[in-house]
Write a protein that holds these residues in place. Structure first.
Motif, PDB file in Angstrom:
ATOM      1  N   ILE A 148      39.820  45.146  31.050  1.00 57.68           N
ATOM      2  CA  ILE A 148      40.039  44.887  32.665  1.00 57.68           C
ATOM      3  C   ILE A 148      40.938  45.350  33.457  1.00 57.68           C
ATOM      4  O   ILE A 148      40.925  45.597  34.594  1.00 57.68           O
ATOM      5  N   LEU A 149      42.138  45.945  32.838  1.00 57.09           N
ATOM      6  CA  LEU A 149      43.002  46.749  33.373  1.00 57.09           C
ATOM      7  C   LEU A 149      42.369  48.131  33.844  1.00 57.09           C
ATOM      8  O   LEU A 149      42.501  48.549  34.956  1.00 57.09           O
ATOM      9  N   ILE A 150      41.304  48.630  33.064  1.00 57.45           N
ATOM     10  CA  ILE A 150      40.811  49.977  33.257  1.00 57.45           C
ATOM     11  C   ILE A 150      39.783  49.535  34.643  1.00 57.45           C
ATOM     12  O   ILE A 150      39.879  50.169  35.577  1.00 57.45           O
ATOM     13  N   VAL A 151      39.106  48.409  34.566  1.00 53.95           N
ATOM     14  CA  VAL A 151      38.220  48.028  35.375  1.00 53.95           C
ATOM     15  C   VAL A 151      38.986  47.781  36.785  1.00 53.95           C
ATOM     16  O   VAL A 151      38.665  48.348  37.929  1.00 53.95           O
ATOM     17  N   LEU A 152      39.967  47.015  36.956  1.00 52.04           N
ATOM     18  CA  LEU A 152      40.988  46.849  38.013  1.00 52.04           C
ATOM     19  C   LEU A 152      41.340  48.116  38.581  1.00 52.04           C
ATOM     20  O   LEU A 152      41.485  48.211  39.985  1.00 52.04           O
ATOM     21  N   THR A 153      41.713  48.832  37.880  1.00 52.62           N
ATOM     22  CA  THR A 153      42.312  50.333  38.288  1.00 52.62           C
ATOM     23  C   THR A 153      41.230  50.963  39.122  1.00 52.62           C
ATOM     24  O   THR A 153      41.542  51.734  40.206  1.00 52.62           O
ATOM     25  N   LYS A 154      39.916  50.762  38.671  1.00 50.13           N
ATOM     26  CA  LYS A 154      38.737  51.736  39.225  1.00 50.13           C
ATOM     27  C   LYS A 154      38.587  51.050  40.614  1.00 50.13           C
ATOM     28  O   LYS A 154      38.071  51.771  41.292  1.00 50.13           O
ATOM     29  N   ILE A 155      38.604  49.615  40.630  1.00 51.69           N
ATOM     30  CA  ILE A 155      38.117  49.227  41.892  1.00 51.69           C
ATOM     31  C   ILE A 155      39.245  48.763  42.706  1.00 51.69           C
ATOM     32  O   ILE A 155      39.171  47.978  43.875  1.00 51.69           O
ATOM     33  N   LEU A 156      40.412  49.380  42.580  1.00 54.96           N
ATOM     34  CA  LEU A 156      41.664  49.201  43.504  1.00 54.96           C
ATOM     35  C   LEU A 156      41.443  49.621  44.753  1.00 54.96           C
ATOM     36  O   LEU A 156      41.982  49.131  45.691  1.00 54.96           O
ATOM     37  N   PRO A 157      40.708  50.499  45.141  1.00 53.24           N
ATOM     38  CA  PRO A 157      40.535  51.165  46.680  1.00 53.24           C
ATOM     39  C   PRO A 157      39.811  49.770  47.552  1.00 53.24           C
ATOM     40  O   PRO A 157      39.942  49.847  48.565  1.00 53.24           O
ATOM     41  N   CYS A 158      38.935  48.928  46.628  1.00 49.97           N
ATOM     42  CA  CYS A 158      38.293  47.951  47.305  1.00 49.97           C
ATOM     43  C   CYS A 158      38.616  46.698  46.962  1.00 49.97           C
ATOM     44  O   CYS A 158      38.125  45.710  47.672  1.00 49.97           O
ATOM     45  N   TYR A 159      39.321  46.244  45.973  1.00 52.57           N
ATOM     46  CA  TYR A 159      39.905  45.086  45.375  1.00 52.57           C
ATOM     47  C   TYR A 159      41.078  45.195  44.944  1.00 52.57           C
ATOM     48  O   TYR A 159      41.390  46.001  44.154  1.00 52.57           O
ATOM     49  N   PRO A 160      41.987  44.365  45.219  1.00 54.77           N
ATOM     50  CA  PRO A 160      41.854  42.892  45.943  1.00 54.77           C
ATOM     51  C   PRO A 160      42.033  43.215  47.536  1.00 54.77           C
ATOM     52  O   PRO A 160      43.136  44.303  47.708  1.00 54.77           O
ATOM     53  N   LYS A 161      41.482  42.648  48.429  1.00 53.13           N
ATOM     54  CA  LYS A 161      41.773  42.758  49.864  1.00 53.13           C
ATOM     55  C   LYS A 161      42.601  41.473  50.094  1.00 53.13           C
ATOM     56  O   LYS A 161      43.046  41.345  51.531  1.00 53.13           O
ATOM     57  N   VAL A 162      42.472  40.310  49.562  1.00 44.30           N
ATOM     58  CA  VAL A 162      42.962  39.276  50.202  1.00 44.30           C
ATOM     59  C   VAL A 162      44.387  38.980  49.613  1.00 44.30           C
ATOM     60  O   VAL A 162      44.514  39.257  48.368  1.00 44.30           O
ATOM     61  N   LEU A 163      45.292  38.653  50.307  1.00 42.46           N
ATOM     62  CA  LEU A 163      46.635  38.596  49.901  1.00 42.46           C
ATOM     63  C   LEU A 163      46.995  37.805  48.808  1.00 42.46           C
ATOM     64  O   LEU A 163      47.778  38.371  47.813  1.00 42.46           O
ATOM     65  N   ASN A 164      46.614  36.617  48.798  1.00 43.09           N
ATOM     66  CA  ASN A 164      46.985  35.296  47.577  1.00 43.09           C
ATOM     67  C   ASN A 164      46.216  35.962  46.399  1.00 43.09           C
ATOM     68  O   ASN A 164      47.002  35.731  45.325  1.00 43.09           O
ATOM     69  N   LEU A 165      45.023  36.629  46.434  1.00 40.39           N
ATOM     70  CA  LEU A 165      44.602  36.880  45.160  1.00 40.39           C
ATOM     71  C   LEU A 165      45.421  38.306  44.606  1.00 40.39           C
ATOM     72  O   LEU A 165      45.413  38.015  43.335  1.00 40.39           O
ATOM     73  N   GLY A 166      45.590  39.093  45.336  1.00 37.88           N
ATOM     74  CA  GLY A 166      46.455  40.188  44.887  1.00 37.88           C
ATOM     75  C   GLY A 166      47.939  39.635  44.377  1.00 37.88           C
ATOM     76  O   GLY A 166      48.155  40.216  43.251  1.00 37.88           O
ATOM     77  N   GLN A 167      48.417  38.641  44.836  1.00 38.95           N
ATOM     78  CA  GLN A 167      49.726  38.189  44.178  1.00 38.95           C
ATOM     79  C   GLN A 167      49.393  37.560  42.830  1.00 38.95           C
ATOM     80  O   GLN A 167      50.397  37.686  41.997  1.00 38.95           O
ATOM     81  N   ALA A 168      48.383  36.904  42.686  1.00 40.11           N
ATOM     82  CA  ALA A 168      47.979  36.134  41.338  1.00 40.11           C
ATOM     83  C   ALA A 168      47.893  37.285  40.536  1.00 40.11           C
ATOM     84  O   ALA A 168      48.121  37.145  39.146  1.00 40.11           O
ATOM     85  N   LEU A 169      47.019  38.356  40.761  1.00 40.85           N
ATOM     86  CA  LEU A 169      46.816  39.604  39.769  1.00 40.85           C
ATOM     87  C   LEU A 169      48.059  40.191  39.507  1.00 40.85           C
ATOM     88  O   LEU A 169      48.485  40.496  38.317  1.00 40.85           O
ATOM     89  N   GLU A 170      48.970  40.289  40.458  1.00 35.55           N
ATOM     90  CA  GLU A 170      50.057  41.006  40.285  1.00 35.55           C
ATOM     91  C   GLU A 170      51.133  40.181  39.338  1.00 35.55           C
ATOM     92  O   GLU A 170      51.824  40.695  38.337  1.00 35.55           O
ATOM     93  N   CYS A 171      51.119  39.145  39.454  1.00 37.75           N
ATOM     94  CA  CYS A 171      51.907  38.007  38.410  1.00 37.75           C
ATOM     95  C   CYS A 171      51.572  38.216  37.062  1.00 37.75           C
ATOM     96  O   CYS A 171      52.130  38.253  36.165  1.00 37.75           O
ATOM     97  N   ARG A 172      50.174  38.028  36.989  1.00 32.08           N
ATOM     98  CA  ARG A 172      49.674  38.203  35.588  1.00 32.08           C
ATOM     99  C   ARG A 172      49.876  39.788  34.811  1.00 32.08           C
ATOM    100  O   ARG A 172      50.130  39.601  33.714  1.00 32.08           O
ATOM    101  N   VAL A 173      49.834  40.514  35.438  1.00 33.52           N
ATOM    102  CA  VAL A 173      49.852  41.971  35.243  1.00 33.52           C
ATOM    103  C   VAL A 173      51.466  42.202  34.731  1.00 33.52           C
ATOM    104  O   VAL A 173      51.732  42.804  33.783  1.00 33.52           O
ATOM    105  N   HIS A 174      52.286  41.582  35.699  1.00 33.77           N
ATOM    106  CA  HIS A 174      53.583  41.668  35.569  1.00 33.77           C
ATOM    107  C   HIS A 174      53.994  41.029  34.055  1.00 33.77           C
ATOM    108  O   HIS A 174      54.940  41.638  33.161  1.00 33.77           O
TER     109      HIS A 174
END
Length: 1367
Positions: free
Chosen positions: A1041-1067
């Motif tokens: 999932i980290l590889i997939v998220l890195t690949k789709i980073l130019p287009c996702y996430p675009k919504v702020l709260n979704l990005g914050q949720a991901l950032e919390c889990r990745v941290h």
């Protein structure tokens, strides 16, 4: 007394004699004095006689009779001569036979003195100097005339008789003269043979001569060895008789040989020990002095001297007998003996060498044959070599190194034999030559100092052998030969010591001088040198570059030995091919693979052995060594396989071969034409191309199910990726380098590949695809030649006709690949077309071509402006760049014509791809949708897809999602783009009308705002799946999932709260995995940093899609959104905020449409450069209505049941938590329920209040993580169990098939029951579980609207989902 025939016993003075038969014995009285005992041996038997005292008178009477008779009686029995001979003088005197005993005694003394003490023969020269002088003169005369040995022999006899010369002394004089005139064999040998009467006498005289020279300070003369050898050769003496007189003893020779081996091992041990440099130099000097002393002083060994003399005269039989008494190669270790044997070999092979071995233009030195007729017969044919030559060479062994000329002759004879025998050579002779190569040629090469010519000469023979024979010889040479002789033991140690010295000083800066030293050392002992170099490379991979550059001074034989040593190192059973953690391939294997690619590309080394080794490992079910094939193909053919490709590289890979080579790879590998040709020839000559492809295709599944049983999942995935990538790389090489005829001849049809060889379908089509392309182009050319026409339309029709002719058998063949039910939905033509095309056939990468052409133009300009480049080099570079530009432009033009033909073919074929009952018609803009999964399934739940991917597959899947999201984002960002590319195409229909699609009814299309809601729902689904994978703790889930998220980073996430949720889990992952799994930590840190950089591009949810929706009646919302969304009274106190959001979303889900005909759509989208739309498959109204009805019944039933499940309790806790958010929710629900009746001013006021409430909620959430996130996780397990029960109940009551996931709902009307009834991918429906209300009642896939989606995204509860029917 008569005691036997002719036997008389006479008693005289108590001493008794037995007379008769010429013998007499003295008898002694018995101690008892009663009798006498005598023994007679006349008849070889013991006889005892006892003579008693009472009959002694018999003797007295006999005596008287003899003494006084006139004619003595004894004279009748014994003659006088015998009596005088046997009886003593006194008795004779008494018998009257002699007058006086005293005189008789005197006479006897005189006679004895004359007989025994007077010299009759003279054996001393001074005793008869005249006679011996004449003898020496006779033997030393000039023998060139008519003097023969017979004449001289008569003179010798006369001298012996005249001067009373001792015959033995005369024989000794003859040998002395022969020793001085050893070249006169033809005279002295017949003389000795005529003179000598007994061989043993001659042998004793020779033995005495050898013994005389065994004194401490004496040295045996060579001439003595010669006459001994000549006498042995002419059988005048026997070797067994003479051998006992020679020194030293055989036991001493064995001891000396053992001592030499021990000393050699000690020297080797000292060379490998770490000592102080000064001490090491002293030891070397001391050993050098010992060797010089040993070489200066010839061996005091009479047996070796005789052996040398025998070899000189050509007596191989006796020489062989002497060498058999000694240890192996002991005799030939002495240079004189080795040279003598070499000379004998020269004479033996000379006639055959002149006939079959002399190279063209060479003259050579003519050898004079031996005059000895008993020497080995010269070889006239190859069969004659078996008589003596091969045995001589085996005795000579490694000491053929003393005679390089003979070495070259033997090698050339071998080459002549291999070339002369065109048919399969005789097994006996071939095995003899192989044995000679093993026991003689290779060991001798080891003892030659830096003789590159002999190495090349030997390669001329070895290259005629199959590589299996060569590698066996190299293995014997490396592992066994160096232990057979003390000299070879020392040479091995010295080679290793020198190799260490060179490798310690090898750098990029001194490659040339170090390379020369390596070359000199490798000419003689390549196996030892390369073994050490490879061991260093396995430890230090930074040596690969300098080592490869330094190998340019090697000979052809050394390159071949290098290939063997690499294969032996790869196949070393003592080496583990996995690291200690069992998750990655060992670094030594990776280093050797890199070395293989670099060495085999740069130098002309035969590849057959290495390719066969990889094939054998694949046969054995092991895929580790595919790394070698991958590196070899990459370096030699310039075909690079990497997953970290840029978008420009990806675009270039869709073009022709020239564009791929220029812009598709990271490293620009130049000048691969020759190396790729060598690789192709090796594959074709040994028939390895197709077997390697089939084995790799089969091994992909074998990695998982056979090979990866106990291996770590990470390693299994890596091996699977390696197998797949190597197959793609190798297949691409074959497609681009093999001619059409070679490819078609070797690749079988698709049905044989799949059914007979059990090749996976994708791999089978991958291998067959180039063949179809070649066949279509060939048939197209034939049709063009048959009917010449320049019209483009006619050319296209001919291309289509060619495709039909070629692909028709394929259409029939693919039917057997799948069950009959598969062909109920699609036709074999569509299946074959899908798998037979590539991106090269569908689109022309004009940008990539232009980009590479511009690069070349800039390169030309840079070369022109550089004053440091010489003019001739400038000219060459400019010509190269210009030629590449022309090639690229020509290739672009060619691809453009090809794509136009293919697209025209697809336009004609598309209506026949699917059955008419399944779909009415396909727009050209839906082509790409046929190649992809339906978009709603792609984005809805990616958990199972991600979990089942390998590392490389995750990168590809992420790239695929990124392409999808790019298209979706482009449509989402601009209404005009959406209306232009999607608004008028059937892919975005929401209603299917019987009249068909006319493109004019806007009410039937999905409008722009609802499309934005759908996009937001997809982003939310991606977030939920990503958080789930990150929280599982599984290695593959997190990594993928980290590889997939890195690949789709130019287009996702675009919504702020979704990005914050991901950032919390990745941290959190970064904190947990820092010490446990460093690779996951690195991935997480990399993504976290990039995600923070993308924060500036994120927007709040209300900017991503509008929350305010047009007013909709309750009836409209109910009809559009399906069951569970019916409006409820505003006074109902139990209605939750979620229900209010659902109603609000229901009102704004879509524009008013025909309520009676509205259906649920499943959305599919794809990336097609802005031209392709999305296809929404429409299903019947009845199916939707049935689903809504069943859903309402289930809901009503569950509402009547008390909510006592764990999920209900979890929902109650969640209600309390949400109540704490204040009355803002209630105030928000009431106005929205009656929004149509609210005045405009009140609505503005309500909007302001809503805005303030949202800001408060965000502040409470804090750091981007919703409040309910943790509690949702706590209750996730309970909820999932309850959802599973709810799903099972729904299924029992005729509801749709569904799997349990989170609380996500689609904002677009859907009909999952219709999809389930259709049977399309039931295993993908794990995300379509019933949504739950606060009371725990299920809602069947309703459309909650944008407000509900926003609320859900703000209150993410990513509980782990369980599937009731997943993969």
């Amino acid at each position: 007394a008569f005691l036997g025939t002719k036997t008389i016993v006479v008693c005289w003075k108590r001493r008794y004699y037995r007379l008769g038969q010429g013998e007499f014995f003295l008898l002694q009285p018995h101690p008892s004095a009663q009798h006498f005992v005598f023994v007679s041996t006349a008849d070889c038997r013991f006889k005892f006689a006892i003579i008693h005292n009472h009959i002694r008178y018999i003797y007295q009477s006999l005596y008287d009779t003899f003494l006084f008779s006139s004619r003595p009686l004894f004279q009748l029995f014994v003659p006088d001569a015998i009596l005088k001979e046997r009886l003593d003088p006194e008795t004779l005197e008494s018998l009257g036979l002699i007058k006086q005993a005293h005189q008789f005694n005197q006479k006897i003394v005189k006679i004895k003195t004359k007989l025994f003490y007077k010299q009759q023969k003279f054996n001393l020269l001074r005793e008869e100097n005249e006679g011996y002088a004449k003898l020496i003169t006779e033997l030393g005369q000039d023998l060139s005339g008519n003097i023969t040995s017979h004449v001289v022999l008569e003179s010798i006899k006369s001298l012996i008789g005249c001067f009373n010369l001792d015959p033995n002394r005369v024989l000794d004089i003859i040998l002395e003269v022969y020793e001085c005139r050893s070249d006169q064999d033809e005279f002295f040998l017949p003389l000795i043979k005529s003179y000598m009467c007994e061989p043993l006498t001659l042998c004793h005289i020779l033995g005495f001569k050898f013994k005389f020279n065994q004194e401490p300070n004496e040295e045996t003369p060579t001439s003595l060895y010669h006459i001994a050898a000549a006498l042995l050769h002419h059988k005048l003496i026997e070797l067994e008789d003479l051998y006992v007189h020679l020194m030293p003893l055989d036991a001493s020779i064995v001891e000396e040989h053992k001592r030499e081996i021990t000393e050699a091992k000690q020297i080797a041990r000292k060379l490998t020990m770490v000592v102080v440099p000064s001490e090491k130099m002293e030891d070397k000097e001391r050993e050098k002095e010992k060797e010089e002393e040993k070489n200066d002083k010839p061996p005091d060994n009479q047996k070796l001297g005789l052996l040398e003399a025998l070899l000189r005269i050509g007596d191989w039989h006796h020489a062989q007998s002497i060498m058999d008494q000694m240890p192996a190669f002991y005799a030939t270790s002495h240079k004189a003996i080795a040279l003598a044997l070499c000379q004998l070999l020269h004479l033996t092979v000379e006639p055959l060498y002149r006939r079959a071995g002399v190279p063209k233009g060479a003259k050579g030195c003519v050898m004079r044959p031996l005059r000895n007729k008993r020497a080995p017969r010269p070889a006239e044919s190859f069969e004659d070599l078996r008589r003596d030559v091969f045995s001589m060479l085996c005795y000579l062994g490694p000491h053929l190194s003393h005679d390089p000329i003979l070495f070259a002759k033997i090698v050339r004879l071998g080459k002549g034999f291999m070339k002369e025998v065109q048919a399969p050579p005789s097994d006996t002779l071939l095995s003899c030559f192989l044995s000679i190569a093993d026991q003689v040629l290779l060991p001798s090469l080891s003892l030659m100092e830096c003789n590159a010519c002999m190495s090349e000469e030997l390669w001329g023979l070895f290259k005629l052998f199959p590589y299996q024979h060569r590698y066996r010889l190299y293995g014997q040479w490396k592992n066994e030969t160096y232990t057979s002789h003390p000299l070879l033991v020392k040479v091995k140690a010295q080679t290793v010591d020198r190799a260490k010295y060179i490798m310690k000083r090898l750098t990029k800066e001194n490659v040339k001088p170090s390379g020369r030293q390596i070359g000199k050392l490798s000419h003689s002992n390549p196996t030892i040198l390369f073994d050490y170099i490879l061991s260093q490379i396995q430890w230090y991979d930074n040596l690969i570059g300098p080592v490869v550059d330094s190998l340019k001074y090697l000979t052809s034989l050394n390159y071949d030995v290098m290939a063997y040593c690499i294969i032996e190192a790869l196949a070393n059973p003592e080496k583990e091919k996995m690291k200690h953690d069992d998750t990655t391939i060992s670094s030594w294997l990776q280093s050797l693979a890199s070395l293989c690619g670099a060495v085999f590309r740069k130098y002309p080394i035969e590849l057959a052995g290495l390719l066969q080794y990889v094939t054998n490992t694949l046969k054995a079910g092991k895929s580790f060594d595919l790394l070698i094939l991958k590196e070899v193909v990459q370096k030699m053919a310039g075909i690079e396989i990497t997953d970290e490709m840029t978008s420009e590289q990806m675009e270039a890979m869709t073009g022709g071969e020239q564009l791929k080579a220029e812009g598709g790879y990271f490293g620009q590998i130049r000048n691969t034409k020759k190396s790729s040709q060598r690789l192709k020839d090796a594959l074709l000559d040994h028939e390895l191309a197709l077997p390697l492809c089939l084995l790799m295709a089969q091994q992909r599944n074998g990695v998982v199910f056979l090979e990866g049983g106990e291996k770590h999942l990470k390693l299994v995935g890596k091996l699977y990726d390696q197998c797949h990538d190597t197959l793609v790389q190798f297949g691409g090489f074959l497609a681009s380098n093999l001619s059409t005829e070679d490819y078609i001849k070797r690749v079988p049809s698709i049905d044989i590949l799949c059914n007979q060889f059990h090749t996976p379908h994708d791999a089978a089509f991958f291998l067959s695809r180039p063949m179809y392309g070649h066949q279509i182009l060939s048939k197209y050319d034939e049709l063009k030649k048959a009917e010449k026409s320049n019209r483009q339309q006619q050319k296209v029709h001919k291309y289509v006709a060619a495709c039909e002719l070629v692909m028709s058998p394929v259409h029939e063949a693919v039917v057997s690949l799948h069950p009959p039910r598969v062909w109920d939905d699609l036709r074999p033509q569509f299946y074959a077309t899908f798998w037979s095309l590539t991106m090269y056939d569908l689109a022309v990468p004009h940008n990539a071509y232009d980009r590479e052409v511009k690069k070349l133009q800039v390169q030309v300009k840079t070369i022109e402006e550089n004053p440091d480049v010489p003019m001739n080099k400038k000219k060459k570079e400019k010509e190269r760049c210009t030629a590449l530009q022309d090639k690229l432009q020509e290739e672009e033009k060619k691809q453009l014509e090809h794509v136009q033909r293919v697209l025209h073919r697809l336009k004609l074929e598309k209506d026949n791809w699917l059955l008419a009952s399944k779909i009415t018609s396909l727009s050209p803009f839906c082509l790409f949708a046929l190649y992809c999964l339906r978009l709603s399934r792609v984005f809805s739940d990616i958990i199972y897809t991600v979990a089942s991917c390998t590392e490389n597959e995750s990168r590809r899947y992420g790239r695929f999602l990124c392409c999808m999201l790019e298209t979706v984002t482009r449509w989402h960002s601009d209404r005009a783009v959406y209306e232009k590319e999607c608004g008028n195409y059937p892919g975005f229909l929401t209603i299917f009308r019987a009249t068909g699609f006319d493109g004019g009814n806007k009410a039937d299309q999905l409008d722009y705002e609802n499309f934005r809601h759908v996009v937001h729902k997809w982003h939310y689904k991606l977030t939920k799946a990503s958080v789930h994978c990150l929280e599982t703790g599984e290695y593959t889930h997190i990594r993928n999932i980290l590889i997939v998220l890195t690949k789709i980073l130019p287009c996702y996430p675009k919504v702020l709260n979704l990005g914050q949720a991901l950032e919390c889990r990745v941290h959190k992952i970064c904190l947990e995995e820092k010490e446990k799994r460093p690779d996951l930590y690195a991935l997480a840190m990399g993504y976290s940093g990039q995600l923070k950089g993308r924060k500036v591009h994120m927007v709040p949810e209300n900017e991503f899609h509008h929350k305010e929706q047009p007013v909709r009646s309750a009836t409209t919302a109910s009809q559009l959104n399906g069951p569970g969304t019916t409006a409820k009274p505003a006074t109902n106190a139990s209605k939750t905020e979620e229900g209010a959001c659902e109603d609000d979303k229901s009102q704004g889900a879509a524009k008013p449409v025909n309520k009676a005909n509205s259906t649920v759509a499943k959305v599919t989208t794809s990336n097609g450069n802005g031209r392709w739309g999305t296809t929404i498959f429409i299903y019947s109204i009845k199916e939707r209505d049935d689903k809504e009805k069943s859903g309402k019944e289930k809901k009503e039933k569950k509402e009547k049941t008390p909510g006592s499940t764990p999920e209900t309790k979890g929902e109650s806790r969640r209600e309390k938590q949400r109540d704490e958010r204040g009355a803002a929710g209630k105030e928000e629900r009431a106005p929205r329920e009656g929004k149509e009746k609210t005045p405009k001013a009140d609505r503005d006021k309500q909007k302001a209040e809503e805005k303030s409430n949202k800001e408060d909620n965000k502040a409470k959430a804090g750091n981007g993580e919703p409040k309910e996130l943790s509690r949702e996780r706590d209750t996730g397990a309970k909820e999932s169990k309850t959802k599973e029960k709810g799903g099972d109940q729904s299924k029992e009551k005729g509801g749709d098939r569904s799997a349990v996931s989170g609380s996500l709902k689609s904002p677009v009307p859907r009909s999952e029951s219709a999809e389930s009834e259709r049977g399309t991918q039931p295993d993908r429906q794990h995300w379509l579980s019933p949504c739950r209300t606060r009371s725990g009642n299920p809602r069947h896939h309703q459309h909650p609207g944008p407000q509900r989606a926003r609320e859900e995204s703000q209150n993410l509860s990513f509980a782990p989902a369980k599937s009731t029917g997943g993969k």
